[in-house]
Design a protein around this motif. Structure first.
Motif, short mmCIF file in Angstrom:
data_model
loop_
_atom_site.label_atom_id
_atom_site.label_comp_id
_atom_site.label_asym_id
_atom_site.label_seq_id
_atom_site.Cartn_x
_atom_site.Cartn_y
_atom_site.Cartn_z
N VAL A 16 -5.43 4.28 -29.68
CA VAL A 16 -6.10 3.93 -28.40
C VAL A 16 -5.91 5.04 -27.39
N ASN A 17 -4.67 5.61 -27.34
CA ASN A 17 -4.42 6.68 -26.36
C ASN A 17 -5.24 7.92 -26.67
N TYR B 81 -9.39 6.89 -25.75
CA TYR B 81 -9.98 6.58 -24.42
C TYR B 81 -10.59 7.81 -23.76
N ASP C 198 -13.59 2.46 -20.25
CA ASP C 198 -12.12 2.37 -20.20
C ASP C 198 -11.68 1.30 -21.21
N LEU C 199 -10.65 1.60 -22.00
CA LEU C 199 -10.16 0.63 -22.98
C LEU C 199 -8.65 0.46 -22.82
N ILE C 200 -8.19 -0.75 -23.03
CA ILE C 200 -6.77 -1.11 -22.82
C ILE C 200 -6.34 -1.99 -24.00
N LEU C 201 -5.13 -1.73 -24.44
CA LEU C 201 -4.54 -2.52 -25.52
C LEU C 201 -3.47 -3.42 -24.91
N GLY D 113 -3.86 2.81 -23.56
CA GLY D 113 -5.24 2.87 -23.09
C GLY D 113 -5.41 3.68 -21.82
N THR D 114 -6.51 3.50 -21.13
CA THR D 114 -6.89 4.26 -19.92
C THR D 114 -5.99 3.87 -18.78
N ILE E 290 -7.70 -5.94 -27.56
CA ILE E 290 -8.34 -4.70 -27.08
C ILE E 290 -9.43 -5.07 -26.08
#
Length: 579
Positions: free
Chosen positions: A66-67, A70, A76-79, A89-90, A138
């Motif tokens: 994920v890191n 992004y 924007d994506l976040i786990l 993520g972002t 996610i």
């Protein structure tokens, strides 16, 4: 643009503008909803793709992936873990949305959009199964500020499209109405001009065969008919005005209140009116009260009246026949008065001359008739027995009969000269010789009065005229000079030859003529010295006959005289008589 076209186009443009604005808002909203749905689908697709790649991996691998992902994603994506903690993520401002409000346990396997997303973000979350059977989540996030830029572009495109559409519609509408509205606007303008008297105004007739051409042709036909009617009316008005102004009588129109509405030129000349007369009361314009009384009688009786009235101008007086008649309206009420003024001065003079002529003829005939009757009665009473008396009385009767015959012959001669169809018997002759022959006939009479006739004429002066009539003129004038010149006087007969006319002068040193009588000596039976003329056998018609003969020859005769010094008659005759 004409007012008519404005009134036609502006409401249509306003209506179209409202429709375009409504359509613009509708299209904008539709594009906005379509774009949001498209973005959501992309969020779902991106989330599903990432979830499939993370499925079955350890949390550490998921965090690392994920890191690394992004930076390449548009979103924007976040786990998250199940407790709502951000694992990777972002980097985001968590204050912009409340992560704790997300109920992760309620998220279905297919994922969901969160109903409580703020106006700032759009968030889609989907669960991901890890290798250690832990459940992670996610989330893909899209900020609305990025969408607003897209919305602005959409609105810009829609606005420009609407403006271009409006401009195209306006041009098409303007051009389409030009064909239909222009003929109506031109027709309106031409009809306005016709209503204000400009009958020369015309409409442009279009070549197309439609109602516009028919309208133009109809209006132009109307304009031509009005112009012809106006020209005819103007001509009739001009004729009427000319007739009123230059008719042989004075004319005055008065309204029902007694104010003068019209007077013609003849009236102004008759009574020498210089200033403004219309708009004044009639009795202030009329020259005397007698004429005013005629108009008053018309208003009182509502019938026509006429009366003679004399007006003095300095030393002279003229007589007028004033005829007034009421102007009756539809309601049988007097709406005014028409007054006509005829100058009958010459007619009165002619009537007086006729009376004088009859009186003079009667008097001239009465005197010899009385003498003849008286001496005839004396002879019948016995005087015929006396030879001396008989011869004397018969001689007197003969002389008086000659006087009557001469009078009748002069009257007949004057009557012939006054006839319109009388023609002179012209010929070319020597006027100088005629003068010498004529004066020779009067030498005996001049010798009896111890008078001398002086002839001052050139040897030959030829003229085209009536020989017998000019002989009669010379004979009458020289005889008058001998009659009215005392014993021992002189008479001069002069003749001057000019280029176009000859001048004959007969002058004496007799008793002359008083200035007051100079203008009357050519009247019938008028005598300067009545006793002398009658004793000389004159009838009083000689100078009247002379005047008529000279007029028939298109000549002139003038008299210059000083009382007690003599008289000169000057006659000018054209060399060629034009009958």
């Amino acid at each position: 643009m004409s007012n008519y076209r404005k009134r036609f186009i502006i409401p249509i443009l306003l209506f179209i503008s409202v429709i375009l604005l409504g359509l613009g808002f509708l299209l904008g909203q539709l594009f906005k909803d379509f774009y949001i749905e498209t973005e959501k689908e992309k969020l779902v697709d991106e989330t599903a793709l990432v979830e499939s790649m993370l499925r079955g991996k350890s949390p550490e691998q998921m965090m690392e992936y994920v890191n690394s992902l992004y930076a390449e994603s548009r979103f924007d994506l976040i786990l998250f873990n199940s407790r709502g903690e951000i694992l990777a993520g972002t980097p985001i401002d968590v204050t912009k949305f409340n992560v704790r409000t997300i109920n992760f346990s309620a998220i279905p396997k297919d994922g969901q959009f969160h109903e409580e997303e703020s106006d700032i973000i759009v968030q889609y979350t989907k669960p991901v199964a890890a290798a250690d059977e832990a459940e992670l989540y996610i989330s893909f996030i899209r900020y609305t500020k990025d969408l607003n830029m897209i919305y602005s572009r959409i609105w810009t495109v829609i606005t420009l499209s609407l403006l271009i559409s409006f401009l195209i519609i306006f041009i098409l509408l303007f051009q389409s109405t030009k064909r239909f509205i222009r003929p109506i606007a031109e027709a309106t303008e031409v009809l306005y001009q016709l209503a204000h008297g400009n009958y020369k105004s015309r409409v442009y007739e279009m070549s197309s065969s439609d109602e516009s051409r028919d309208l133009g042709k109809s209006i132009n036909t109307l304009a031509r008919n009005l112009e012809n009617a106006s020209s005819g009316e103007a001509m009739q008005r001009a004729r009427l005005e000319s007739l009123i102004e230059y008719m042989g009588a004075g004319l005055m129109l008065i309204d029902e209140r007694g104010y003068v509405q019209l007077i013609n030129r003849t009236y102004r000349d008759m009574f020498q009116i210089k200033g403004k007369a219309t708009g004044q009361l009639y009795y202030r314009v009329l020259p005397n009260e007698k004429m005013s009384q005629v108009i008053e009688e018309v208003y009182l009786t509502e019938k026509a009246h006429r009366r003679q009235s004399s007006v003095r101008f300095g030393l002279n007086s003229r007589t007028y026949m004033v005829s007034a008649a009421p102007i009756i309206g539809k309601n049988d009420r007097v709406q005014g008065t028409t007054v006509v003024f005829h100058d009958i001065t010459e007619i009165k003079k002619l009537e007086q001359m006729r009376k004088d002529f009859v009186a003079n003829v009667s008097h001239e005939l009465k005197t010899p008739l009385t003498s003849i009757k008286g001496f005839a009665e004396t002879l019948l009473d016995g005087a015929q027995e006396v030879p001396e008396l008989r011869e004397q009385f018969l001689g007197i009767i003969h002389d008086e009969a000659d006087r009557m015959q001469t009078l009748v012959e002069d009257l007949l001669e004057l009557s012939r000269l006054e006839q319109d169809n009388y023609k002179l018997e012209t010929s070319i002759f020597d006027l100088s010789a005629l003068i010498r022959d004529t004066t020779a006939l009067l030498e005996r009479k001049a010798h009896e009065k111890e008078m001398t006739i002086h002839i001052e004429a050139e040897d030959e002066v030829f003229i085209s005229a009536d020989l017998n009539r000019l002989k009669q003129v010379v004979l009458n004038l020289v005889a008058n000079a001998l009659n009215y010149t005392p014993k021992g006087g002189n008479v001069w007969v002069g003749l001057e030859d000019g280029e176009e006319e000859v001048v004959l002068r007969i002058r004496d040193d007799g008793i002359g003529i008083h200035p007051k009588e100079k203008n009357r000596i050519f009247e019938r039976f008028y005598r300067v010295d009545k006793a002398r003329s009658r004793n000389s056998g004159g009838t009083g018609l000689g100078l009247a006959i002379v005047k008529h003969i000279i007029d028939l020859h298109k000549g002139t005769i003038k008299v210059d005289s000083t009382e007690g010094e003599g008289t000169t008659f000057t006659i000018s005759l054209p060399k060629t008589h034009l009958s």
